[in-house]
Structures are given as C-alpha cells and as structure tokens.
Design a protein around this motif. Sequence first.
Motif, PDB file in Angstrom:
ATOM      1  N   THR A  15       0.831  -1.207   0.000  1.00  0.00           N
ATOM      2  CA  THR A  15       0.000   0.000   0.000  1.00  0.00           C
ATOM      3  C   THR A  15       0.859   1.248   0.000  1.00  0.00           C
ATOM      4  O   THR A  15       0.598   2.207  -0.731  1.00  0.00           O
ATOM      5  CB  THR A  15      -0.948   0.005   1.214  1.00  0.00           C
ATOM      6  OG1 THR A  15      -1.804  -1.130   1.146  1.00  0.00           O
ATOM      7  CG2 THR A  15      -1.798   1.262   1.236  1.00  0.00           C
ATOM      8  N   LEU A  16       1.907   1.273   0.812  1.00  0.00           N
ATOM      9  CA  LEU A  16       2.825   2.410   0.817  1.00  0.00           C
ATOM     10  C   LEU A  16       3.430   2.604  -0.566  1.00  0.00           C
ATOM     11  O   LEU A  16       3.468   3.730  -1.092  1.00  0.00           O
ATOM     12  CB  LEU A  16       3.929   2.179   1.851  1.00  0.00           C
ATOM     13  CG  LEU A  16       5.067   3.208   1.866  1.00  0.00           C
ATOM     14  CD1 LEU A  16       4.546   4.610   2.160  1.00  0.00           C
ATOM     15  CD2 LEU A  16       6.140   2.793   2.884  1.00  0.00           C
ATOM     16  N   ALA A  17       3.899   1.515  -1.177  1.00  0.00           N
ATOM     17  CA  ALA A  17       4.523   1.610  -2.501  1.00  0.00           C
ATOM     18  C   ALA A  17       3.524   2.090  -3.556  1.00  0.00           C
ATOM     19  O   ALA A  17       3.855   2.912  -4.411  1.00  0.00           O
ATOM     20  CB  ALA A  17       5.099   0.255  -2.904  1.00  0.00           C
ATOM     21  N   ALA A  18       2.278   1.594  -3.478  1.00  0.00           N
ATOM     22  CA  ALA A  18       1.270   1.966  -4.462  1.00  0.00           C
ATOM     23  C   ALA A  18       0.901   3.444  -4.350  1.00  0.00           C
ATOM     24  O   ALA A  18       0.699   4.121  -5.366  1.00  0.00           O
ATOM     25  CB  ALA A  18       0.032   1.094  -4.290  1.00  0.00           C
ATOM     26  N   LEU A  19       0.812   3.954  -3.135  1.00  0.00           N
ATOM     27  CA  LEU A  19       0.521   5.374  -2.943  1.00  0.00           C
ATOM     28  C   LEU A  19       1.625   6.242  -3.531  1.00  0.00           C
ATOM     29  O   LEU A  19       1.371   7.259  -4.186  1.00  0.00           O
ATOM     30  CB  LEU A  19       0.349   5.679  -1.458  1.00  0.00           C
ATOM     31  CG  LEU A  19      -0.866   5.059  -0.767  1.00  0.00           C
ATOM     32  CD1 LEU A  19      -0.779   5.272   0.738  1.00  0.00           C
ATOM     33  CD2 LEU A  19      -2.161   5.642  -1.317  1.00  0.00           C
ATOM     34  N   GLU A  21       3.749   5.346  -5.918  1.00  0.00           N
ATOM     35  CA  GLU A  21       3.763   5.195  -7.372  1.00  0.00           C
ATOM     36  C   GLU A  21       2.617   5.965  -8.025  1.00  0.00           C
ATOM     37  O   GLU A  21       2.736   6.418  -9.170  1.00  0.00           O
ATOM     38  CB  GLU A  21       3.668   3.709  -7.734  1.00  0.00           C
ATOM     39  CG  GLU A  21       4.927   2.923  -7.396  1.00  0.00           C
ATOM     40  CD  GLU A  21       4.733   1.426  -7.540  1.00  0.00           C
ATOM     41  OE1 GLU A  21       3.663   1.009  -8.040  1.00  0.00           O
ATOM     42  OE2 GLU A  21       5.651   0.668  -7.148  1.00  0.00           O
ATOM     43  N   ALA A  22       1.504   6.136  -7.296  1.00  0.00           N
ATOM     44  CA  ALA A  22       0.359   6.854  -7.842  1.00  0.00           C
ATOM     45  C   ALA A  22       0.557   8.367  -7.825  1.00  0.00           C
ATOM     46  O   ALA A  22      -0.294   9.117  -8.310  1.00  0.00           O
ATOM     47  CB  ALA A  22      -0.902   6.494  -7.065  1.00  0.00           C
ATOM     48  N   LEU A  55      12.359   4.809  -0.188  1.00  0.00           N
ATOM     49  CA  LEU A  55      11.609   5.746  -1.033  1.00  0.00           C
ATOM     50  C   LEU A  55      11.892   7.201  -0.677  1.00  0.00           C
ATOM     51  O   LEU A  55      11.334   8.117  -1.290  1.00  0.00           O
ATOM     52  CB  LEU A  55      10.107   5.479  -0.908  1.00  0.00           C
ATOM     53  CG  LEU A  55       9.605   4.144  -1.470  1.00  0.00           C
ATOM     54  CD1 LEU A  55       8.137   3.922  -1.091  1.00  0.00           C
ATOM     55  CD2 LEU A  55       9.779   4.092  -2.978  1.00  0.00           C
ATOM     56  N   GLY A  56      12.740   7.420   0.322  1.00  0.00           N
ATOM     57  CA  GLY A  56      13.073   8.779   0.733  1.00  0.00           C
ATOM     58  C   GLY A  56      11.989   9.454   1.550  1.00  0.00           C
ATOM     59  O   GLY A  56      11.898  10.690   1.577  1.00  0.00           O
ATOM     60  N   ILE A  57      11.167   8.661   2.225  1.00  0.00           N
ATOM     61  CA  ILE A  57      10.055   9.193   3.031  1.00  0.00           C
ATOM     62  C   ILE A  57      10.484   9.274   4.492  1.00  0.00           C
ATOM     63  O   ILE A  57      11.104   8.339   5.030  1.00  0.00           O
ATOM     64  CB  ILE A  57       8.817   8.280   2.902  1.00  0.00           C
ATOM     65  CG1 ILE A  57       8.336   8.263   1.446  1.00  0.00           C
ATOM     66  CG2 ILE A  57       7.695   8.723   3.837  1.00  0.00           C
ATOM     67  CD1 ILE A  57       7.287   7.201   1.163  1.00  0.00           C
ATOM     68  N   ALA A 172      -3.640  -2.736  -1.628  1.00  0.00           N
ATOM     69  CA  ALA A 172      -2.863  -1.618  -2.163  1.00  0.00           C
ATOM     70  C   ALA A 172      -3.578  -0.977  -3.355  1.00  0.00           C
ATOM     71  O   ALA A 172      -3.733   0.248  -3.421  1.00  0.00           O
ATOM     72  CB  ALA A 172      -1.477  -2.102  -2.574  1.00  0.00           C
ATOM     73  N   GLN A 173      -4.013  -1.806  -4.290  1.00  0.00           N
ATOM     74  CA  GLN A 173      -4.689  -1.276  -5.471  1.00  0.00           C
ATOM     75  C   GLN A 173      -6.062  -0.713  -5.119  1.00  0.00           C
ATOM     76  O   GLN A 173      -6.498   0.292  -5.700  1.00  0.00           O
ATOM     77  CB  GLN A 173      -4.816  -2.373  -6.538  1.00  0.00           C
ATOM     78  CG  GLN A 173      -3.472  -2.897  -7.036  1.00  0.00           C
ATOM     79  CD  GLN A 173      -2.519  -1.788  -7.449  1.00  0.00           C
ATOM     80  OE1 GLN A 173      -2.905  -0.878  -8.198  1.00  0.00           O
ATOM     81  NE2 GLN A 173      -1.276  -1.851  -6.981  1.00  0.00           N
ATOM     82  N   LEU A 174      -6.727  -1.349  -4.155  1.00  0.00           N
ATOM     83  CA  LEU A 174      -8.046  -0.866  -3.742  1.00  0.00           C
ATOM     84  C   LEU A 174      -7.935   0.502  -3.083  1.00  0.00           C
ATOM     85  O   LEU A 174      -8.793   1.372  -3.283  1.00  0.00           O
ATOM     86  CB  LEU A 174      -8.686  -1.877  -2.779  1.00  0.00           C
ATOM     87  CG  LEU A 174     -10.181  -1.717  -2.503  1.00  0.00           C
ATOM     88  CD1 LEU A 174     -10.993  -1.876  -3.777  1.00  0.00           C
ATOM     89  CD2 LEU A 174     -10.622  -2.739  -1.452  1.00  0.00           C
ATOM     90  N   MET A 175      -6.884   0.723  -2.308  1.00  0.00           N
ATOM     91  CA  MET A 175      -6.716   2.020  -1.667  1.00  0.00           C
ATOM     92  C   MET A 175      -6.446   3.110  -2.687  1.00  0.00           C
ATOM     93  O   MET A 175      -6.993   4.222  -2.599  1.00  0.00           O
ATOM     94  CB  MET A 175      -5.588   1.970  -0.629  1.00  0.00           C
ATOM     95  CG  MET A 175      -5.342   3.301   0.073  1.00  0.00           C
ATOM     96  SD  MET A 175      -6.816   3.966   0.912  1.00  0.00           S
ATOM     97  CE  MET A 175      -6.836   2.939   2.378  1.00  0.00           C
ATOM     98  N   VAL A 176      -5.623   2.819  -3.670  1.00  0.00           N
ATOM     99  CA  VAL A 176      -5.338   3.814  -4.714  1.00  0.00           C
ATOM    100  C   VAL A 176      -6.612   4.190  -5.464  1.00  0.00           C
ATOM    101  O   VAL A 176      -6.889   5.378  -5.706  1.00  0.00           O
ATOM    102  CB  VAL A 176      -4.266   3.283  -5.694  1.00  0.00           C
ATOM    103  CG1 VAL A 176      -4.153   4.203  -6.914  1.00  0.00           C
ATOM    104  CG2 VAL A 176      -2.915   3.177  -4.991  1.00  0.00           C
ATOM    105  N   SER A 177      -7.425   3.193  -5.836  1.00  0.00           N
ATOM    106  CA  SER A 177      -8.656   3.490  -6.551  1.00  0.00           C
ATOM    107  C   SER A 177      -9.670   4.197  -5.654  1.00  0.00           C
ATOM    108  O   SER A 177     -10.442   5.045  -6.121  1.00  0.00           O
ATOM    109  CB  SER A 177      -9.260   2.205  -7.122  1.00  0.00           C
ATOM    110  OG  SER A 177      -9.622   1.291  -6.098  1.00  0.00           O
ATOM    111  N   THR A 178      -9.644   3.878  -4.351  1.00  0.00           N
ATOM    112  CA  THR A 178     -10.539   4.550  -3.408  1.00  0.00           C
ATOM    113  C   THR A 178     -10.221   6.035  -3.327  1.00  0.00           C
ATOM    114  O   THR A 178     -11.118   6.890  -3.347  1.00  0.00           O
ATOM    115  CB  THR A 178     -10.430   3.914  -2.010  1.00  0.00           C
ATOM    116  OG1 THR A 178     -10.859   2.548  -2.087  1.00  0.00           O
ATOM    117  CG2 THR A 178     -11.300   4.650  -1.000  1.00  0.00           C
TER     118      THR A 178
END
Length: 301
Positions: A15-19, A21-22, A55-57, A172-178
């Motif tokens: 989920t962190l990575a998907a956010l 990347e989005a 990711l530099g976060i 992860a993908q569901l959170m991005v689409s949400t």
Amino acid sequence: MRIIFMGTPDFAVPTLAALHEAGHMVVAAYTQPPRRAGRGKKLQPSPVQIAAENLGIEVRSPTSLKNDDAQAEFAAFAPDIAIVAAYGMILPQAVLDIPPQGCLNVHASLLPTWRGAAPIHRSILAGDAETGVTIMQMEAGLDTGPMLVTARTPVEDKTSGELTEELAEIGAQLMVSTLAELTNLTAVKQNNDAASHAPKIDKVEARIDFGSDAKFIERQVRAFAPFPGAWFELDGERIKVLAAHVIDADGTIGTTLDEQLTIACGKAAIRPTRIQRAGKPVMDVADFLRGKQIPAGIQLA
C-alpha cells in the motif's frame, strides 16, 4: 494529496509503494519502533520503515500517540488524510481528528466479520469460503468504522502467508482506486450484530490436538503457516507442520497409521507433507522419513 502513511509489517508495504507510485505526496511514514529479533537479538526496523527509507520518506516511530508532543508532530506534517494498514497501535481520537479528510484503514477481511488483529488466520481456521479487503473510515472503536469499498477473493487451500501476500496487493490497489474516487463514495455503516472478532493468535493455539477433526487440523496447519506453525511432538522433539492432507482413514487418535506419517484424528486422519524440525530448514516429509523411519502404531503427543 498530502498523506501520512501508518503501517508496520510486510502486509502494509504494497500500500505504501502503491501510494507513492500513484503520485501522492507521502509526507511521513509512521511505524512501530525497531524490535529485537534473530539470534543476536539486534534491533530490527519494521518492513515499512525499510521501504519508506528506500523511497526517501520521513519515518516516525513514536511509542505512543497519546501525548501532546506526538500529536503536535503529527499535525505539523499537515496531512490531508492518513492511510493506515496494520499499524499495530490504536489511534486516539485527537489523532483521528487531525487530517481534514480523516483516516482510512486497509483491513484484511470482509467487515464486519473478523474485526481485530488476526483476520486472515481466523478466516482460515473458521473454514470461510472467501475473504477480502475492506477500506473503511476509522473511528475510535476497533475496526468499527463505516465502510467505503470491499474486494473479495476465495480462501481455497491457501496458507495465511499466501493469503496475506494476496490481500496486501489487493488492498494496495483498492486504496489507490478509493482515493481516486473518494469524493464519489458513500460510506456504509457496519452491521454490529453481524460482527465477529479476530483476536491475536496465541502460540498455544498452534499445538495440534489430534482429537480434533482432521479437516480442522488441516485448516489449523494452513492458518499457522508460516508462523507460528502448527506443531506436535515426536520423541520429545517439536515438529512444525506447514502443509498436510486429510486422509479418509480411522485409527487410535494420535497414532501413526502407516509409514508415511499418516496420523489418526478424532475424525479421519491427517498426513503432513511439509515439516520443520527445531532449528532446521523446512523439508518434505518424504525426505524426513528417509532419514528417520516412523512405523505404524507410534503414539504422538
């Protein structure tokens, strides 16, 4: 969108990575403090801490979010929203109130079933045909918040390890689409009367009771694979069972029925196919039996 991400184990990393990347601005990652682990008991950062640093976060690992200083630091990041995935710490109302768009949680069950710390293990143990991920708005109660979206997947013969990886990617993908559709979504209250709870797994639950139905024991094996591992004792040695089949056979409960390590249960029998001896790597039972013959009629503990 300015996001504070909050998570700790491997489940949270996709989920962190998907956010990221989005294209969302993840202004900080909150995670549990490093824990001592391994033979040397060295401090080990969480999977989320490792991923965030790569990711530099910025990473924060407070031991509590109940004090004013921790809450002020959280607010100073000026998040629009907080995204939570298996963080492992209850968020006080003062923290929930900070992001203008609230806090969303990635929960690995079809709420209101399996609220709590171990939804994947409990779903497998219960013999559920399907499970999934729910994105919910967080409130003070434990996984009681209104639901935004869900996604489903069959449980089949998956282990908790396999199902965790699958649900992590789905979540992860569901959170991005949400987040992309957030303004168009309507939250639905949970039916508390239909709720079930998923307490943290106690290691004592992992000991196999051969008086149980073999079908339950097979689910127990999958639910506790890879950790903590369902187990029994053989000649005083603890043997973890990581895969097994149900066999249509009867005999004295807890005794071996043949030379393939088929073990009689309260109903039917169980035949382990993958095991792990204490301090040893995982191995096929066939390889184990080549080095240690176990005849029929042996009573196991």
